[in-house]
Design a protein around this motif. Structure first.
Motif, short mmCIF file in Angstrom:
data_model
loop_
_atom_site.label_atom_id
_atom_site.label_comp_id
_atom_site.label_asym_id
_atom_site.label_seq_id
_atom_site.Cartn_x
_atom_site.Cartn_y
_atom_site.Cartn_z
N PRO A 26 0.80 -1.23 0.00
CA PRO A 26 0.00 0.00 0.00
C PRO A 26 0.83 1.28 0.00
CG PRO A 26 -0.86 -1.56 1.61
CD PRO A 26 0.43 -2.13 1.09
N LYS A 27 1.91 1.31 0.78
CA LYS A 27 2.75 2.52 0.85
C LYS A 27 3.45 2.76 -0.48
CE LYS A 27 2.66 4.02 5.19
NZ LYS A 27 2.42 5.36 5.61
N SER A 28 4.00 1.72 -1.07
CA SER A 28 4.67 1.87 -2.36
C SER A 28 3.67 2.28 -3.44
CB SER A 28 5.36 0.57 -2.77
OG SER A 28 6.43 0.30 -1.91
N ALA A 29 2.49 1.68 -3.42
CA ALA A 29 1.45 2.05 -4.38
C ALA A 29 1.11 3.53 -4.25
CB ALA A 29 0.21 1.19 -4.19
N GLN A 30 1.03 4.01 -3.03
CA GLN A 30 0.72 5.42 -2.80
C GLN A 30 1.84 6.31 -3.33
OE1 GLN A 30 0.51 6.79 1.32
NE2 GLN A 30 -1.43 7.77 0.81
N ARG A 31 3.08 5.94 -3.08
CA ARG A 31 4.21 6.75 -3.57
C ARG A 31 4.23 6.79 -5.10
NH1 ARG A 31 6.72 4.85 1.16
NH2 ARG A 31 7.48 2.92 0.24
N ILE A 32 4.00 5.65 -5.74
CA ILE A 32 3.98 5.61 -7.20
C ILE A 32 2.82 6.44 -7.74
CG2 ILE A 32 3.71 4.12 -9.22
CD1 ILE A 32 5.08 1.89 -7.50
N ALA A 33 1.66 6.31 -7.13
CA ALA A 33 0.48 7.07 -7.56
C ALA A 33 0.74 8.57 -7.44
CB ALA A 33 -0.75 6.67 -6.75
N TYR A 34 1.34 8.99 -6.34
CA TYR A 34 1.63 10.42 -6.17
C TYR A 34 2.64 10.90 -7.20
CZ TYR A 34 -1.03 10.62 -1.81
OH TYR A 34 -2.02 10.59 -0.88
N HIS A 35 3.62 10.04 -7.52
CA HIS A 35 4.58 10.40 -8.56
C HIS A 35 3.86 10.60 -9.89
CE1 HIS A 35 8.21 10.47 -11.00
NE2 HIS A 35 7.59 9.62 -11.79
N ILE A 36 2.96 9.68 -10.22
CA ILE A 36 2.21 9.80 -11.47
C ILE A 36 1.36 11.06 -11.47
CG2 ILE A 36 0.36 8.73 -12.84
CD1 ILE A 36 1.57 5.99 -11.96
N LEU A 37 0.74 11.38 -10.35
CA LEU A 37 -0.09 12.59 -10.26
C LEU A 37 0.73 13.86 -10.46
CD1 LEU A 37 -2.47 11.71 -7.30
CD2 LEU A 37 -3.11 12.12 -9.68
N GLU A 38 1.96 13.84 -9.95
CA GLU A 38 2.81 15.03 -10.07
C GLU A 38 3.47 15.13 -11.44
OE1 GLU A 38 5.47 14.64 -6.76
OE2 GLU A 38 4.05 15.59 -5.39
N ALA A 39 3.52 14.02 -12.17
CA ALA A 39 4.15 14.02 -13.49
C ALA A 39 3.26 14.77 -14.48
CB ALA A 39 4.34 12.58 -13.96
N ASP A 40 3.89 15.26 -15.53
CA ASP A 40 3.07 15.90 -16.56
C ASP A 40 2.36 14.84 -17.39
OD1 ASP A 40 4.93 14.97 -18.47
OD2 ASP A 40 6.00 16.86 -18.52
N SER A 41 1.41 15.25 -18.17
CA SER A 41 0.59 14.32 -18.95
C SER A 41 1.44 13.49 -19.92
CB SER A 41 -0.48 15.08 -19.73
OG SER A 41 -1.40 15.64 -18.85
N GLU A 42 2.48 14.08 -20.47
CA GLU A 42 3.34 13.36 -21.42
C GLU A 42 4.07 12.21 -20.72
OE1 GLU A 42 5.21 12.02 -24.78
OE2 GLU A 42 3.43 13.28 -24.55
N GLU A 43 4.56 12.42 -19.53
CA GLU A 43 5.24 11.35 -18.80
C GLU A 43 4.27 10.21 -18.48
OE1 GLU A 43 7.86 10.55 -14.75
OE2 GLU A 43 7.43 12.61 -15.34
N ALA A 44 3.06 10.54 -18.07
CA ALA A 44 2.03 9.53 -17.80
C ALA A 44 1.67 8.78 -19.08
CB ALA A 44 0.80 10.18 -17.18
N ARG A 45 1.59 9.49 -20.18
CA ARG A 45 1.28 8.86 -21.46
C ARG A 45 2.38 7.90 -21.87
NH1 ARG A 45 2.67 8.20 -26.09
NH2 ARG A 45 4.39 9.65 -25.97
N ARG A 46 3.65 8.29 -21.69
CA ARG A 46 4.77 7.42 -22.04
C ARG A 46 4.75 6.13 -21.21
NH1 ARG A 46 7.85 12.23 -21.84
NH2 ARG A 46 8.76 11.51 -19.88
#
Length: 65
Positions: A26-46
């Motif tokens: 759960p903690k790692s999932a939360q960290r990864i999710a927050y990273h994705i949220l902070e990333a720009d749309s292009e990084e999430a798309r890649r």
């Protein structure tokens, strides 16, 4: 970190899916999710494109696995 969401279902779905990955609790999932949220749309798309591409083009050897 304060998050603004319309209902929270999208974030919870992401946390649930990340938590299904081996070695991701759960903690790692939360960290990864927050990273994705902070990333720009292009990084999430890649990232999403790379996942879909590997699923379409890479397969386990039927003899080895």
């Amino acid at each position: 970190m304060k998050l603004e969401t319309s209902d929270g279902h999208a974030l919870q779905r992401l946390l649930d899916e990340l938590g299904r990955l081996p070695g991701i609790g759960p903690k790692s999932a939360q960290r990864i999710a927050y990273h994705i949220l902070e990333a720009d749309s292009e990084e999430a798309r890649r990232l999403s494109s790379a996942i879909l591409e590997v699923k379409a083009q890479v397969h386990f050897c039927p003899t080895c696995f």
